[in-house]
Each structure stands twice: as C-alpha cells, then as structure tokens.
Design an enzyme around this catalytic site. Structure first.
Site, PDB file in Angstrom:
ATOM      1  N   PRO A   2       0.829  -1.210   0.000  1.00 40.83           N
ATOM      2  CA  PRO A   2       0.000   0.000   0.000  1.00 40.83           C
ATOM      3  C   PRO A   2       0.862   1.258   0.000  1.00 40.83           C
ATOM      4  O   PRO A   2       1.889   1.328   0.672  1.00 40.83           O
ATOM      5  CB  PRO A   2      -0.820  -0.118   1.287  1.00 40.83           C
ATOM      6  CG  PRO A   2      -0.220  -1.218   2.077  1.00 40.83           C
ATOM      7  CD  PRO A   2       0.563  -2.074   1.149  1.00 40.83           C
ATOM      8  N   GLU A   3       0.428   2.237  -0.752  1.00 43.67           N
ATOM      9  CA  GLU A   3       1.178   3.481  -0.885  1.00 43.67           C
ATOM     10  C   GLU A   3       0.320   4.628  -0.347  1.00 43.67           C
ATOM     11  O   GLU A   3      -0.692   4.386   0.316  1.00 43.67           O
ATOM     12  CB  GLU A   3       1.560   3.683  -2.362  1.00 43.67           C
ATOM     13  CG  GLU A   3       2.376   2.500  -2.905  1.00 43.67           C
ATOM     14  CD  GLU A   3       2.700   2.589  -4.390  1.00 43.67           C
ATOM     15  OE1 GLU A   3       2.779   3.706  -4.923  1.00 43.67           O
ATOM     16  OE2 GLU A   3       2.887   1.525  -5.013  1.00 43.67           O
ATOM     17  N   LYS A  58       3.993   6.232   3.924  1.00 44.26           N
ATOM     18  CA  LYS A  58       3.158   5.023   3.860  1.00 44.26           C
ATOM     19  C   LYS A  58       2.793   4.514   5.259  1.00 44.26           C
ATOM     20  O   LYS A  58       2.428   3.359   5.431  1.00 44.26           O
ATOM     21  CB  LYS A  58       3.900   3.916   3.096  1.00 44.26           C
ATOM     22  CG  LYS A  58       4.274   4.290   1.665  1.00 44.26           C
ATOM     23  CD  LYS A  58       5.131   3.202   1.030  1.00 44.26           C
ATOM     24  CE  LYS A  58       5.773   3.684  -0.242  1.00 44.26           C
ATOM     25  NZ  LYS A  58       6.777   2.731  -0.749  1.00 44.26           N
ATOM     26  N   ARG A 110       3.855  -9.599   8.180  1.00 49.83           N
ATOM     27  CA  ARG A 110       5.077 -10.413   8.220  1.00 49.83           C
ATOM     28  C   ARG A 110       6.281  -9.484   8.261  1.00 49.83           C
ATOM     29  O   ARG A 110       7.075  -9.506   9.186  1.00 49.83           O
ATOM     30  CB  ARG A 110       5.134 -11.341   7.007  1.00 49.83           C
ATOM     31  CG  ARG A 110       4.028 -12.381   6.998  1.00 49.83           C
ATOM     32  CD  ARG A 110       4.229 -13.412   8.098  1.00 49.83           C
ATOM     33  NE  ARG A 110       2.948 -14.054   8.435  1.00 49.83           N
ATOM     34  CZ  ARG A 110       2.733 -14.726   9.554  1.00 49.83           C
ATOM     35  NH1 ARG A 110       3.691 -14.813  10.468  1.00 49.83           N
ATOM     36  NH2 ARG A 110       1.572 -15.289   9.792  1.00 49.83           N
ATOM     37  N   ARG A 256      12.693  -3.593  -9.340  1.00 54.19           N
ATOM     38  CA  ARG A 256      11.232  -3.633  -9.223  1.00 54.19           C
ATOM     39  C   ARG A 256      10.646  -3.919 -10.600  1.00 54.19           C
ATOM     40  O   ARG A 256      11.142  -3.415 -11.608  1.00 54.19           O
ATOM     41  CB  ARG A 256      10.650  -2.287  -8.773  1.00 54.19           C
ATOM     42  CG  ARG A 256      11.309  -1.647  -7.598  1.00 54.19           C
ATOM     43  CD  ARG A 256      11.005  -2.373  -6.315  1.00 54.19           C
ATOM     44  NE  ARG A 256      11.470  -1.596  -5.176  1.00 54.19           N
ATOM     45  CZ  ARG A 256      10.662  -0.855  -4.425  1.00 54.19           C
ATOM     46  NH1 ARG A 256       9.380  -0.806  -4.653  1.00 54.19           N
ATOM     47  NH2 ARG A 256      11.147  -0.168  -3.412  1.00 54.19           N
TER      48      ARG A 256
END
Ligand SMILES: [Zn+2]
Length: 266
Positions: A2-3, A58, A110, A256
C-alpha cells in the site's frame, strides 16, 4: 505494498469508525509484529481512547489518549479489516484491536508492524522522510529545486522516501505513464516543461488514487470505496496502452517490476 493513496483511504475510512472510541482489548498472535513485550503493549493500549489517526508517507499513526502512538507500516502483503469474527477474511490476524464487539484486524503483518512509540520516537522515525507530495506547502518551486539538484533515474527517485514520501512501485509507474516519461530516464535530461508536468501529474494521480479508494481489499463488509482505482499501466503487461494502443511492457528497474509504454513514454 500500500502506498500514499491506500493509507490515506484507510485513514479516512477508519476515523469515523474508531476515532474517539476506547480500545477494549488487544490480542497479539505474533509477538514479532510489535516492538515491546505483549504485557507492556496491552498495559499501555488497553482501555485507552483512540484520539486521532494520521498519515505520513506510507505510515499510519494511531494516537492514544495517554499520548502513546501506534505506528503502522503494512509493508508487503499487510492489510486491515474492521468488523467481527464472522465477517473477517479467513486469515490469521497478527494483531487485533477490539472496540467492544467490533475489531480492527491487522492481517499479513510479516514484514509489516505495529509499534508502540512515544510522539518523540515517531518524530525521530520520520526525520529522514521527504516532502508529502500533496501538502499545500509543497510547491512547484520546491519540486524544481529538488529535481535540479538530483542525479539518477526517474523511477528510483520517485521511490526514494527520503526524496519524496509515499510513492511506491505502483503509483510511480502510473505517474510516469501520465507524464509520458520513461522510468529509466536520467533526471538531468529533463527539461523545465517536463519537470513542471511531472509535478502536476504526480499530484493528479495521487489525488485520483485517493478519490477512487486506492487498490486494497475492502476495509469492512459494506465498503464499496476501497479498491476502486484502476491502474493505467501497472500490472498490465501485454495489454494495449490506453493512450497509443502499443503493448505495455514490463522491465526490471531498480529491482522492481516496472510497467510502461515504450511507444509514447520518452
Ligand atoms: Zn503508449
């Protein structure tokens, strides 16, 4: 991961649901997801009223009545759900904050975490984080100054949290597609018009992401806001570019998976 738009969506949806409410119970199923012994966490969080929720980059910060803060970073795979045992996704929650018979579940923590910190410690965590791109004080002039001093490639610069806050792998692809700039373009090669355009479109896309609810799963059962954002290029390898119809390509950039159009981004 999530950004900015996803965390902003969580913040605005959670505020009316749990803002001002008392945390009646804390359940920790994974001690590694927090930063202090479970007994200490419970002692400082249980029976505290949750005063406000803030976002920076974030992160979300849950501020409690006693001045303690819960700093949340969901990282890769983390998400939240609000509701009861019956409605919640069939997955283990690492942390659960109860508000009477409704609960806020933290799932998939995690790499992500919920840390109990003082305000000073939170400020310290944030000291190296760059400008909030949607902050009204973040002007085109300051963006131009930052870009004029910057070397390196566009994509990795947008991802750099010390340069600018809250943009990650997905929205950097979306922003660069809108700005018609290639992700591995070198910053010193940008002209003034391209930098101005990038500033406008970065803010446009992040606003759009927020407006449409980002891309996460629903936060609660009747939630039809979260997850409304449709990606233009990210994760759309082989599909037609919405602007020029050439196939969208995927390439590893800054380790990425990066999606872009080789035809209309330059
Ligand atoms: Zn194209």
């Amino acid at each position: 991961m999530p950004e900015l738009p996803e965390m902003e969506t969580y913040k605005s949806l959670l505020q009316p649901l749990i803002g001002g409410k008392k945390i009646t119970e804390v359940t920790i199923n994974r001690e590694k997801s927090i930063n202090v012994p479970i007994s200490q966490f419970k002692a400082q969080v249980e029976n505290q009223k949750l005063e406000t929720i803030q976002r920076r980059a974030k992160y979300l910060i849950f501020k409690l009545q006693n001045g303690s803060c819960l700093l949340l970073h969901l990282m890769l795979g983390g998400k939240m759900f609000y509701g009861d045992e019956h409605d919640k996704p069939d997955r283990t929650a690492q942390v659960r904050l109860s508000f009477g018979n409704q609960h806020l579940y933290f799932i998939g923590l995690r790499l992500g975490y919920l840390h109990l910190l003082s305000q000073e410690m939170v400020d310290q965590e944030f000291q190296d984080i760059g400008f909030e791109p949607l902050n009204p004080n973040f002007s085109l002039d300051s963006f131009r100054d930052m870009m004029n001093k910057k070397r390196g490639k566009l994509k990795s610069t947008l991802l750099n949290q010390e340069f600018i806050a809250g943009i990650g792998n997905r929205y950097s692809d979306e922003i660069l597609w809108h700005a018609q700039l290639l992700p591995d373009k070198n910053i010193p090669d940008l002209d003034v018009a391209q930098i101005n355009n990038l500033y406008e479109l970065m803010r446009y896309i992040l606003h759009l992401g927020i407006q449409q609810g980002g891309y996460m799963d629903p936060l609660y059962k009747e939630d039809n806001k979260t997850g409304g954002y449709q990606m233009f290029v990210h994760n759309r390898e082989g599909e037609a570019c919405p602007r020029c119809h050439a196939p969208i390509v995927q390439k590893e950039i800054s380790s990425r998976k990066t999606y872009f159009c080789n035809n209309c981004q330059h």
